[in-house]
Each structure stands twice: as structure tokens, then as C-alpha cells.
Motif scaffolding. Structure first.
Motif, mmCIF file in Angstrom:
data_model
loop_
_atom_site.group_PDB
_atom_site.id
_atom_site.type_symbol
_atom_site.label_atom_id
_atom_site.label_comp_id
_atom_site.label_asym_id
_atom_site.label_seq_id
_atom_site.Cartn_x
_atom_site.Cartn_y
_atom_site.Cartn_z
ATOM 1 N N GLN A 86 -53.930 42.428 -54.827
ATOM 2 C CA GLN A 86 -52.535 42.285 -55.209
ATOM 3 C C GLN A 86 -52.475 41.093 -56.162
ATOM 4 N N ALA A 87 -52.149 41.375 -57.412
ATOM 5 C CA ALA A 87 -52.150 40.342 -58.449
ATOM 6 C C ALA A 87 -50.742 39.810 -58.670
ATOM 7 N N VAL A 89 -48.762 35.915 -59.916
ATOM 8 C CA VAL A 89 -48.410 34.633 -59.305
ATOM 9 C C VAL A 89 -46.970 34.654 -58.803
ATOM 10 N N SER A 92 -45.958 36.826 -55.767
ATOM 11 C CA SER A 92 -46.416 36.344 -54.465
ATOM 12 C C SER A 92 -45.355 35.509 -53.761
ATOM 13 N N TYR A 99 -49.965 40.188 -50.360
ATOM 14 C CA TYR A 99 -51.179 39.444 -50.701
ATOM 15 C C TYR A 99 -52.068 39.252 -49.476
ATOM 16 N N ASN A 103 -55.403 41.061 -50.211
ATOM 17 C CA ASN A 103 -56.411 40.075 -50.605
ATOM 18 C C ASN A 103 -57.160 39.468 -49.427
ATOM 19 N N THR A 150 -49.523 28.824 -54.708
ATOM 20 C CA THR A 150 -48.916 30.113 -54.354
ATOM 21 C C THR A 150 -49.775 30.772 -53.286
ATOM 22 N N TYR A 152 -50.794 33.700 -53.561
ATOM 23 C CA TYR A 152 -51.823 34.414 -54.338
ATOM 24 C C TYR A 152 -53.081 33.563 -54.451
ATOM 25 N N SER A 155 -54.750 33.125 -51.074
ATOM 26 C CA SER A 155 -55.449 34.322 -50.599
ATOM 27 C C SER A 155 -56.789 34.488 -51.294
ATOM 28 N N LYS A 156 -56.863 34.133 -52.568
ATOM 29 C CA LYS A 156 -58.120 34.254 -53.296
ATOM 30 C C LYS A 156 -59.129 33.192 -52.853
#
Length: 336
Positions: A86-87, A89, A92, A99, A103, A150, A152, A155-156
Motif C-alpha cells: 500500500q503506497a 504518504v 496513510s 498499510y 505492508n 507516517t 507508511y 510499516s516499511k
């Protein structure tokens, strides 16, 4: 070789699958066709890949372990490249659960697939967003990345941490690459370049956040794919630890795991970016100057020394050339 690539209906996954097929490999693509943006564009990408010999598509969500196993059984992959996520910024902030589902849970499922199938190399897409608003530039892979702005980014970074644990516990050679503002033909409609070109050609104003003072290290998609393809054969292990002067390798001391920036190290100001888009489109934009949005970082700036040491390559397509290529594609795609 045989590849399992997640996210092949997405922007970067589509380009990677096409390159791998061009090089004579077999690709099983996995994608959930989520409606984050126009699904028709995703179907169009997959339809183009489906015409190619050696490509098979499996539709399913990363959260669906049975679907992932079906794809893995079909692929019998030598290499797994995990690009699905899920992309976005800003999205999110609106929908953080998406996410976590994709992710975190989805990436955990993918790691389980890697544990079960023992690929020669597992490659994972992370993001420059993990650096947050780091004050030290350029961003080096060894910099702290503990202050995500974020969900995002968080999660990464969590995906990277889980992947390191799996690499250690199950001896899975793993490379996580951090993308820096990728752009180019077939790009996502939620990204600035697509939005700007779409608005300028339609005569609508464009929103320029941060009063135009932000900087981004733009990476043309063909350059990014070249870097990924070169890294496929750089399987993390003690025999390829980088010892070049001035380059700090991120190869773990307890696992076959490495993090690599994928960017050219040439940040561009947002105002200069808009100027470049205007020149490529041939029209002047009406600029709606706005403050920075929550979650945005003031700049991104990749240190590319490790990428160069590992592959002999650094992204270098001039911004004007890459933007012109996108505008040409967009005009053809829209019939403008």
C-alpha cells in the motif's frame, strides 16, 4: 531464471516484469488490483504483460496466504522480488489500517513464502521515507531511521526489520532497497508528475506544497529497474562484503541481509521540477502555493556510494529527459 514478482500491475512492478521478460526470464506476477487508484490502469499494465511469453498473472491479496502459496507453487522461483505494497504518504494518514494489512501482514506472509521455498535471493522494496526528516544529508543507509513521520514509513521500516530476522533465522539472502521518488511512463496517478501534467493540460491549477521549497531526489524508472536487475546477482553474503575506501556496507554481521539506497543523489527543488514539467508540456501552470502537508519531509537526498560499489551503476537520467518521456507517454495514453 524463474521469478515471483509481487505488484506486477503496479508502476514499478510492471516495468520490472517487462525488463525480466525482455531478458528471457520466466515471471509469475502477483497483484491484488486494489482500488487505491484507477484499477483500469492496473489491468492495462497486466494485459500488456499477458501478451508476453513467459508471464503468468495470479490475482490475490498479500493478506491471503493461500493465494500467495498458489503463486509460489506456480513460480518455483529462483528469485522473489516483493514490490507490492500500500503506497502513498498522504493516504496513510487517512487509512492507516490499509498499510498495516498490506505492508506488515502481507510482507510477513511473503517472508513465510520465502522461508518455505528458499529462493536464491529475496529482494524487497522499501522507501526513502524511512529516513524521516533526517538533518544529515545525503541520506546514507547507515543513518538512523527511527523517527518515521507516517505509518507508511513506519510499516516499511518494520518490514525491513522483519526481513532481517528471517534472513538470520532461516538463512534467506535478502536485499532491501530504498526507493527515492521514482517517476516515468505508466506512473501512478496519485504522484506529483502525473497530477501536474494532467492538470496543466486540462487548464487546472496545480497544488505546490511547502511553498515550493521542498526537494526530491527524482529517480527515472528505467534507471531504477537497471539498478534492481544488477542487484539480483549481488546475493548478500560474506564473499561480497564491500571494502572500498569511503563506502560503508550495510551487510549484516549476523545475517545475509543488506539495505541499499536506489537514487542518484541529485535532489531537485520543487519549483525547478514544476519549471521542467512546464517546459515538457509546453504550457505554463497556474501554481497554487500551499504549506507543507502533515507527513511530508522537506527533502530527500540519496547517498549512492554503496549502490555504485555493488553494481558499478548510479541512476543518471537527466530530469528533463525523464519528464519529457513521461509527457510523451501521457499524451499517447490519454490521446491528448
Amino acid at each position: 531464471m524463474r521469478f515471483l514478482v509481487t505488484g506486477t500491475a503496479g508502476f514499478i512492478g510492471f516495468h520490472l516484469a517487462r525488463r525480466l521478460l525482455d531478458d528471457g526470464h520466466v515471471v509469475v506476477g502477483f497483484d491484488g488490483m486494489t482500488p487505491y487508484y484507477d484499477v483500469a490502469l492496473k489491468h492495462e499494465r497486466h494485459a500488456m504483460l499477458a501478451t508476453r511469453e513467459g508471464f503468468t498473472a495470479v490475482e490475490g491479496m498479500l493478506e491471503d496466504m493461500d493465494a500467495l502459496r498458489r503463486a509460489a507453487d506456480l513460480a518455483k522461483a529462483d528469485v522473489i522480488v516483493h514490490l507490492a505494497a500500500q503506497a502513498g504518504v498522504r493516504y496513510s494518514i487517512e487509512n492507516p489500517r490499509a498499510y498495516v494489512d498490506s505492508n506488515l501482514i502481507g510482507s510477513f506472509n511473503l517472508l513465510e513464502i520465502a522461508r518455505e521455498t528458499a529462493p536464491r535471493h529475496l529482494l524487497l522494496a522499501s522507501t526513502s521515507s524511512v529516513y524521516g526528516s533526517n538533518l544529515v544529508i545525503p541520506f546514507a543507509e547507515t543513518d538512523r531511521a527511527d523517527e518515521p513521520m507516517t505509518i507508511y514509513a513506519a510499516s516499511k521500516k518494520a518490514m525491513e526489520a522483519m526481513a532481517h530476522a528471517y534472513a538470520h533465522l532461516h538463512a534467506i539472502p535478502t536485499t532491501a532497497f530504498r526507493f527515492f521518488t521514482v517517476y516515468g511512463p505508466w506512473g501512478r496517478p496519485d504522484m506529483a508528475l502525473f497530477k501536474f501534467v494532467d492538470a496543466i493540460l486540462a487548464g487546472r491549477p496545480i497544488d505546490v506544497y511547502g511553498e515550493g521549497r521542498m526537494q526530491r531526489d527524482f529517480t527515472y524508472v528505467d534507471d531504477l529497474i537497471e539498478a534492481v536487475v544488477r542487484l539480483i546477482d549481488v546475493v548478500p553474503g560474506p564473499d561480497n562484503r564491500v571494502t572500498a575506501t569511503g563506502v560503508v556496507d550495510t551487510l549484516s554481521h549476523v545475517a545475509p541481509f543488506r539495505v541499499v539506497n536506489l537514487g542518484g543523489g541529485q535532489p531537485i527543488g520543487l519549483v525547478d521540477f514544476v519549471d521542467t514539467v512546464e517546459a515538457a508540456v509546453g504550457r505554463t501552470a497556474v501554481r497554487n502555493m500551499l504549506p507543507m502537508q502533515p507527513g511530508d519531509v522537506p527533502r530527500t537526498f540519496a547517498a549512492a556510494d554503496l549502490l555504485k560499489a555493488l553494481t558499478g551503476y548510479v541512476p543518471s537520467t537527466p530530469l528533463a529527459d525523464g519528464v519529457a518521456a513521461f509527457v510523451s507517454w501521457y499524451r499517447d495514453w490519454r490521446g491528448v
